[in-house]
Each structure stands twice: as C-alpha cells, then as structure tokens.
Write a protein that holds these residues in place. Structure first.
Motif, mmCIF file in Angstrom:
data_model
loop_
_atom_site.group_PDB
_atom_site.id
_atom_site.type_symbol
_atom_site.label_atom_id
_atom_site.label_comp_id
_atom_site.label_asym_id
_atom_site.label_seq_id
_atom_site.Cartn_x
_atom_site.Cartn_y
_atom_site.Cartn_z
ATOM 1 N N ASP A 124 2.635 -14.706 -18.799
ATOM 2 C CA ASP A 124 3.306 -13.952 -20.019
ATOM 3 C C ASP A 124 3.645 -12.560 -19.412
ATOM 4 N N PRO A 167 10.160 -23.512 -19.599
ATOM 5 C CA PRO A 167 9.054 -23.855 -20.902
ATOM 6 C C PRO A 167 7.715 -23.891 -20.475
ATOM 7 N N ASN A 205 9.776 -18.496 -23.195
ATOM 8 C CA ASN A 205 9.597 -18.798 -24.415
ATOM 9 C C ASN A 205 10.913 -18.666 -25.477
ATOM 10 N N TYR A 224 16.942 -25.691 -24.196
ATOM 11 C CA TYR A 224 15.571 -25.111 -24.503
ATOM 12 C C TYR A 224 15.278 -24.852 -25.928
#
Length: 582
Positions: free
Chosen positions: A287, A331, A336, A373
C-alpha cells in the motif's frame, strides 16, 4: 550441505581456454537474456553461498539463496542436463548465478559470461577469450573490448573480509547508485543516471545483443536492494533501454514512413516480454505506506505518458501500461478505488492536453480497464461504442478487459461485455478464436447465456464464421451447421473425414442434402475432375442411405440420376469405375 566434492577454498580452480570457449557457447545457447541478467544480480548479491567442483571436474554443486535455499547441480559438459531444486524446469537464475561464481573462481571475466553471445561474436572477429598468461590462474588477457576492465573485483566477494552487502561496481569511475538515492530520488533521476552509465557506446541500440549488454551494465550500477526496490529498479532499467529503441523507431516512421528493421522489432519484443514478466511477478509492496510508493506512482506516470503518444503500430508502452494496472496496481495487489479514480482523472485530462496527437485506442482501453475495476461497465461500454469501428478493435485489445472478468468469475458481466463488443469486431479479418473462447467459458459456467451467444455470433457473420461453426459443432447443433455450409457453398470434400464423422454418427440424415447439392454442382462443371468428385460423393451417399436403411430410395435415385445424365459419357465412365452402375 555439499559433500563428496571440494569446497570453495579447498582447491585452486582452473579452466583452460578450450573449456572456457565451450562454456560460453553453452551459456549462449541455454540461457535467455532475462535469466542471465537475474543470475548476474544474484551473483553480485552474494547469493551463491556454497560452491564445489566434484572430483570428476565436470560437475559443480552449489547452494543459492532465494526465497529459500536451492541446491544446484551444474553439468559443465551439458548445461541442458543441469538440475536445480526450483520449479523452473529449465536453465534458471540459480544455475546462471552458480556459473558466474564458478567463472570468477577460475579467474575468468564475468562480463564475458554475462554477455556470452556478444563475447563469442567479438572473438570470432579476431578477439581472444580470457586467455591467461600463466596457464589459467593469472591475470585476464581478454580481446573482448573492455572485458578485462569489466571483470568484477574479487576483493569483497570471496575469501577473508568478504562483504556481500556491497558488491563493487564493474568499472572504476562508473556512476553508481545507492539505496538511499534510489529511495529518495524520482525515477526521472534514475533515468538520468542510466544515461550517464550508457554513454556514447549505447547511443543507438538496434539489436537484442546491444540491449542485453546495456541491461547488464545498468544492473551493475546498483547495490543489493530490498526486493520491492529491486523490482522497480529492474523494471526501469528495461524501460530505459526500451525507450531508447522505441522513440527513434517511432520518429523514423513518422518522418519517412519506414518500418523498423526485423532485428530491432525482435529486440523490442524481447524487452517488452521481459518487462511484462517483471510486472506479472507479485510486487513486494502492499500500500501507499511504503517508502517506495512514490516511485511506483512515478512508474505509472512514465508508462501513461509514453502510452498516450505511442504510434498505434508499435503498441509497446500501451501493453506495459495495461500490465502494470493488471499486476502491480491491480485489485489483488496495491490497487484500490481512490487510486483508480485518480488515474481516470489523469487520463481524461490528457485529451485536452494532447489533442490530435493522443493515441485514442490505448487511451480508451485504459479507461475501460479502470471503469471495470470500479464496476462502471455501462460507462465503459458506451465509451468504446462512441468511437466504434474507428478504433479497429482486435480480440487482443479486449483480452485484458475480458480477462479481468473471467478471473473474477463474473460471468454475467463477461456475457454483457462479449455481447457489446462483438459487433465492434465486425470487419476484423484475423483470428477471432480468442473471442470465441471467452464465449465457450461463459456458456459452460452460465448455460442461460447461450441464446445471447448465438444472437451475437450470427450478427457478426460472415466475420465470425469460424467461431460460429466451432460453437455449433461444440453444442451439437448439426442442423444449423449444415445449413451454414450449404448457404456458404461449401464443398463436403474440403472437410476432413474426421470433421464429418460426428454428424454421420449423430444425425446422418442431415448430410443427404449437403452431399446431393455438391454432386449436382460438380456435374455442372462438365469436366472429368468434376465427374470424379461427383462419383466420390455418390459413393458416400450410397453408404449413408445404407446406414439409414433406405436402400430402395437410393436405387431409385441413382437410376434416375444416371438416366438424366446418360449423354455425359465421361460421367457414366466414372460411375462405372466407382461401382455405382452395373
């Protein structure tokens, strides 16, 4: 542990010139460029923790550290017979690293081994291959330009005071980068350092050999890095070389209309494949809390900018842009919803900024991927439909979008996408089999989608003919299959017997009109070849009537047929030869 052989420090390694030449030839034949590059990385990082030459002098055992320890057994006489405990089932990174460590112990230039193909080419032009003045244990005397200078310093790798965390650079005075610099500097600065490293020797790169040599030099610049940073660095090294090949080729095409040469195209394809392989590996970063997150975002910016101005005939950076958002920023990785929304804004802003120079096809497809997405399928489909046939879509363009839905098992969405995009493929004269394969998967998982499939494929005729035929055969729709062949004027003799066997077994009566129509068409040709083909089909017809237990009907037909064509003496002769007339 290695047993039954001599450990690293227990013996003085020797490799005569003949054996060195054979080893170079074997490495050039068995290893691809990416494997050699990664093997060189592992060697430089000191991951070959143990190495030993067996008593027979032709087998080397090693232990290489990766995500775990791997045992390697290298056969110097036959590298193809070498073995590694990893799952590669081929010449692998661990074998390459082991060979480089072995070459170093023998006092041979590692750069020559890492560039085996170019080394051999240079030697065949009059150079020498690491000839030693003292019979194999002294200083290198290589005729390959720069190879002696390129050999890594043996201080800091083996023996006492070994420092595996900081391998030395290949050449003194060459620009080097540190982990701190790579972490804190933008990727644009990385590319500036790459430029300093490459210098005038690599001003024009046109072949895979030249590209491989530059990649090895770029990898030599860096120290041991955390895995996530190493992934980013390696990708940008490949992108730097790729950019140096694509931009001149694109410029030449814009100015003169000439296509790039075969060897350049081959090299670009190889580099693109390497970059895609890197992007398909799982990124060791989850992340935006990572110290390397900014470098990852800059990678996305780099690929986006190159993708949007790329000539549609090259399709290099557009492919890698998709691979980035399918892999590292997908994903299942670091992607995100807020990130996808922001990327969409970046893409949409580019239309006004670039104007007519915008490459619309990859620009639209990139937005569609992000919209998928975000589950905004209707918006994405409308975007593709607006440009319609102007995009000149191919199945390969849709594969990334459809693949996302297939992997997610979202069959209803995939059905809708296939139905919407199918008509946009009308006019494409290539192979539509990949598109048909998606329909086959959808119908298998979702049988109620079958009517939508038939309707879509029928609307796409005649371009979807092969896919439609295959689907009809797969579902046993032999009546429609026969009708299609008769409407298209197909010849039964053009099909392999095995193609018609299932119909003969399941619905033989459907073949009767197909064969009868073809017989009449052959007779109308009024030549010997046509009569021979007609007689051949009539023999098949006689067997079909016998299988259907309609022998009497066959006798009435053949008698009437012979009487109707009694003036065609050549036809009568062929009928007699075939045993169709007494």
């Amino acid at each position: 542990m290695i047993t039954g052989s001599k450990r690293i420090m227990d013996m003085d390694y020797m490799l005569d010139d003949g054996a060195w030449w054979r080893l170079l030839e074997s490495v050039a034949a068995c290893f691809d460029e990416l494997t050699i590059i990664r093997g060189f990385q592992y060697y430089k990082q000191g991951r070959v923790e143990e190495l030993a030459l067996r008593d027979d002098g032709v087998h080397v055992d090693a232990r290489v550290k990766d995500n775990r320890m791997y045992d390697v057994a290298v056969d110097l006489n036959d590298l193809a017979a070498s073995e590694c405990a990893c799952s590669a089932n081929r010449a692998c990174t661990h074998m390459a690293a082991s060979l480089m460590r072995y070459a170093e112990l023998c006092g041979r230039p590692i750069q020559a081994l890492a560039n085996a193909r170019s080394t051999l080419k240079s030697a065949s032009s009059g150079g020498k291959l690491g000839v030693k003045s003292d019979g194999g244990r002294g200083e290198d005397r290589t005729g390959t330009q720069g190879a002696a200078a390129d050999a890594p310093s043996r201080a800091g790798y083996g023996g006492e005071g070994m420092n595996r965390s900081a391998p030395t650079a290949f050449r003194s005075g060459r620009p080097t980068v540190t982990e701190v610099e790579l972490t804190e500097s933008p990727v644009a600065k990385w590319h500036e350092r790459f430029q300093e490293c490459s210098g005038p020797m690599h001003l024009h790169i046109r072949t895979a050999q030249e590209a491989g040599e530059l990649l090895v030099e770029l990898q030599a610049m860096r120290p041991v890095l955390p895995w996530a940073l190493e992934q980013l660095y390696t990708l940008h090294a490949v992108l730097f070389v790729l950019e140096r090949m694509v931009k001149p080729a694109q410029s030449n095409r814009a100015q003169s209309g000439l296509f790039m040469g075969y060897h350049t195209q081959h090299a670009i394809d190889g580099l693109r494949g390497q970059a895609r392989s890197l992007l398909e590996d799982k990124l060791a970063l989850a992340d935006n809390s990572s110290a390397y997150w900014e470098r990852l975002m800059e990678t996305a910016d780099f690929l986006r900018k190159n993708m949007m101005i790329e000539d549609k005939t090259i399709g290099c950076f557009s492919t890698l842009y998709s691979s980035l958002w399918l892999g590292w920023l997908g994903p299942g990785s670091a992607g995100n919803a807020p990130l996808y929304e922001e990327e969409l804004r970046q893409l949409q802003a580019a239309e006004a900024e670039l104007g007519p120079s915008l490459s619309r096809l990859p620009w639209i497809l990139s937005q569609c991927l992000l919209l998928i997405y975000l589950s905004r399928d209707t918006e994405a489909q409308a975007m593709i439909a607006r440009d319609g046939s102007k995009l000149m879509l191919k199945p390969e363009h849709l594969a990334p979008l459809l693949g996302v839905l297939e992997r997610a098992g979202q069959w209803a969405r995939l059905r809708d996408w296939l139905a919407e995009t199918g008509p946009l493929l009308v006019g494409f004269r290539g192979d539509l089999a990949p598109y048909g394969d998606y329909w086959a998967v959808v119908v298998t998982q979702m049988p109620e989608a079958e009517p939508v499939m038939w309707r879509t494929l029928q609307e796409m005729l005649p371009f979807s003919r092969t896919v439609y035929e295959d689907a009809l055969a797969a579902h046993g729709r032999w009546d429609r299959w026969i009708d299609l062949q008769m409407c298209m004027g197909q010849d039964p003799l053009s099909f392999l017997v095995t193609k018609l066997k299932p119909i003969e077994k399941e619905a033989p009566e459907l073949l009767l009109p197909f064969y009868h129509q073809a017989v009449e068409r052959y007779v109308l040709q009024k030549n010997r070849d046509g009569y021979k083909a007609a007689a051949k089909l009539l023999k098949r017809l006689s067997k079909l009537y016998a299988r259907l237990k309609k022998g009497e009907r066959w006798e009435l037909f053949i008698a009437a047929f012979a009487n109707r064509n009694s003036r065609l003496r050549a036809l009568q002769e062929e009928l007699r030869k075939g045993g169709l007339l007494s």
